[in-house]
Scaffold this motif. Structure first.
Motif, PDB file in Angstrom:
ATOM      1  N   VAL A  16      99.244 -28.099 108.344  1.00 35.65           N
ATOM      2  CA  VAL A  16      99.844 -27.629 107.086  1.00 35.65           C
ATOM      3  C   VAL A  16      98.740 -27.185 106.134  1.00 35.65           C
ATOM      4  O   VAL A  16      98.839 -26.122 105.510  1.00 35.65           O
ATOM      5  N   GLU A  17      97.674 -27.966 106.059  1.00 30.17           N
ATOM      6  CA  GLU A  17      96.554 -27.602 105.191  1.00 30.17           C
ATOM      7  C   GLU A  17      95.937 -26.269 105.623  1.00 30.17           C
ATOM      8  O   GLU A  17      95.645 -25.403 104.796  1.00 30.17           O
ATOM      9  N   LYS A  18      95.769 -26.085 106.913  1.00 25.12           N
ATOM     10  CA  LYS A  18      95.206 -24.830 107.424  1.00 25.12           C
ATOM     11  C   LYS A  18      96.132 -23.654 107.138  1.00 25.12           C
ATOM     12  O   LYS A  18      95.681 -22.577 106.744  1.00 25.12           O
ATOM     13  N   LEU A  19      97.419 -23.857 107.319  1.00 24.08           N
ATOM     14  CA  LEU A  19      98.386 -22.795 107.059  1.00 24.08           C
ATOM     15  C   LEU A  19      98.404 -22.420 105.581  1.00 24.08           C
ATOM     16  O   LEU A  19      98.463 -21.237 105.230  1.00 24.08           O
ATOM     17  N   GLN A  20      98.331 -23.419 104.713  1.00 19.09           N
ATOM     18  CA  GLN A  20      98.303 -23.135 103.279  1.00 19.09           C
ATOM     19  C   GLN A  20      97.046 -22.353 102.907  1.00 19.09           C
ATOM     20  O   GLN A  20      97.096 -21.436 102.081  1.00 19.09           O
ATOM     21  N   SER A  21      95.939 -22.690 103.537  1.00 19.02           N
ATOM     22  CA  SER A  21      94.701 -21.957 103.301  1.00 19.02           C
ATOM     23  C   SER A  21      94.834 -20.513 103.780  1.00 19.02           C
ATOM     24  O   SER A  21      94.371 -19.587 103.106  1.00 19.02           O
ATOM     25  N   MET A  22      95.469 -20.322 104.917  1.00 18.80           N
ATOM     26  CA  MET A  22      95.664 -18.978 105.450  1.00 18.80           C
ATOM     27  C   MET A  22      96.548 -18.159 104.503  1.00 18.80           C
ATOM     28  O   MET A  22      96.281 -16.969 104.272  1.00 18.80           O
ATOM     29  N   ILE A  23      97.588 -18.786 103.954  1.00 18.78           N
ATOM     30  CA  ILE A  23      98.457 -18.096 102.996  1.00 18.78           C
ATOM     31  C   ILE A  23      97.642 -17.690 101.771  1.00 18.78           C
ATOM     32  O   ILE A  23      97.729 -16.544 101.305  1.00 18.78           O
ATOM     33  N   HIS A  24      96.846 -18.613 101.272  1.00 20.36           N
ATOM     34  CA  HIS A  24      96.032 -18.341 100.082  1.00 20.36           C
ATOM     35  C   HIS A  24      95.100 -17.150 100.324  1.00 20.36           C
ATOM     36  O   HIS A  24      95.019 -16.239  99.503  1.00 20.36           O
ATOM     37  N   HIS A  25      94.412 -17.148 101.456  1.00 21.21           N
ATOM     38  CA  HIS A  25      93.478 -16.061 101.754  1.00 21.21           C
ATOM     39  C   HIS A  25      94.205 -14.730 101.970  1.00 21.21           C
ATOM     40  O   HIS A  25      93.712 -13.673 101.557  1.00 21.21           O
ATOM     41  N   THR A  26      95.372 -14.789 102.582  1.00 17.97           N
ATOM     42  CA  THR A  26      96.141 -13.572 102.800  1.00 17.97           C
ATOM     43  C   THR A  26      96.584 -12.972 101.461  1.00 17.97           C
ATOM     44  O   THR A  26      96.512 -11.757 101.265  1.00 17.97           O
ATOM     45  N   ILE A  27      97.005 -13.827 100.548  1.00 29.09           N
ATOM     46  CA  ILE A  27      97.400 -13.344  99.221  1.00 29.09           C
ATOM     47  C   ILE A  27      96.205 -12.728  98.500  1.00 29.09           C
ATOM     48  O   ILE A  27      96.321 -11.669  97.873  1.00 29.09           O
ATOM     49  N   GLU A  28      95.042 -13.372  98.603  1.00 24.17           N
ATOM     50  CA  GLU A  28      93.838 -12.800  97.997  1.00 24.17           C
ATOM     51  C   GLU A  28      93.534 -11.415  98.581  1.00 24.17           C
ATOM     52  O   GLU A  28      93.167 -10.496  97.851  1.00 24.17           O
ATOM     53  N   ASN A  29      93.675 -11.277  99.894  1.00 23.59           N
ATOM     54  CA  ASN A  29      93.428  -9.983 100.538  1.00 23.59           C
ATOM     55  C   ASN A  29      94.428  -8.933 100.064  1.00 23.59           C
ATOM     56  O   ASN A  29      94.073  -7.762  99.860  1.00 23.59           O
ATOM     57  N   MET A  30      95.680  -9.334  99.888  1.00 23.66           N
ATOM     58  CA  MET A  30      96.693  -8.406  99.396  1.00 23.66           C
ATOM     59  C   MET A  30      96.352  -7.935  97.989  1.00 23.66           C
ATOM     60  O   MET A  30      96.474  -6.748  97.674  1.00 23.66           O
ATOM     61  N   GLU A  31      95.927  -8.870  97.151  1.00 29.91           N
ATOM     62  CA  GLU A  31      95.578  -8.515  95.781  1.00 29.91           C
ATOM     63  C   GLU A  31      94.382  -7.565  95.745  1.00 29.91           C
ATOM     64  O   GLU A  31      94.362  -6.613  94.961  1.00 29.91           O
ATOM     65  N   ALA A  32      93.399  -7.810  96.593  1.00 32.28           N
ATOM     66  CA  ALA A  32      92.236  -6.917  96.661  1.00 32.28           C
ATOM     67  C   ALA A  32      92.662  -5.526  97.130  1.00 32.28           C
ATOM     68  O   ALA A  32      92.181  -4.508  96.611  1.00 32.28           O
ATOM     69  N   ALA A  33      93.572  -5.481  98.093  1.00 35.17           N
ATOM     70  CA  ALA A  33      94.055  -4.189  98.579  1.00 35.17           C
ATOM     71  C   ALA A  33      94.838  -3.456  97.491  1.00 35.17           C
ATOM     72  O   ALA A  33      94.710  -2.235  97.342  1.00 35.17           O
ATOM     73  N   GLU A  34      95.635  -4.193  96.729  1.00 39.53           N
ATOM     74  CA  GLU A  34      96.379  -3.582  95.622  1.00 39.53           C
ATOM     75  C   GLU A  34      95.411  -3.001  94.591  1.00 39.53           C
ATOM     76  O   GLU A  34      95.653  -1.929  94.043  1.00 39.53           O
TER      77      GLU A  34
END
Length: 77
Positions: A16-34
């Motif tokens: 769960v901790e790893k998945l939450q970290s993956m979600i966090h990083h994915t959101i950061e990548n989306m924001e950078a792409a935006e």
């Protein structure tokens, strides 16, 4: 020659901790792409970024579903 290869035990305690970290990083990548979208004039690049962010949104949904599965699994153990 004998091999003593044994599979590692399935340790899901931090999934769960790893998945939450993956979600966090994915959101950061989306924001950078935006942010990149704001500065590009290339329609091709814009379409690529939008498609990639759509795939990221789908990944986030999958991560969240997996977190729910992990939580349900923990309740039954």
């Amino acid at each position: 020659m004998a091999y003593n290869n044994k599979p590692k035990p399935d340790d899901r305690s931090d999934n769960v901790e790893k998945l939450q970290s993956m979600i966090h990083h994915t959101i950061e990548n989306m924001e950078a792409a935006e942010e990149t979208l704001r500065y590009t004039d290339s329609e091709e690049q814009r379409e690529q970024i939008e498609a990639k962010n759509q795939r990221r949104r789908e990944s986030i949904e999958s991560f969240r579903a997996e977190i729910k599965d992990e939580a349900n699994q923990a309740k039954t153990e």
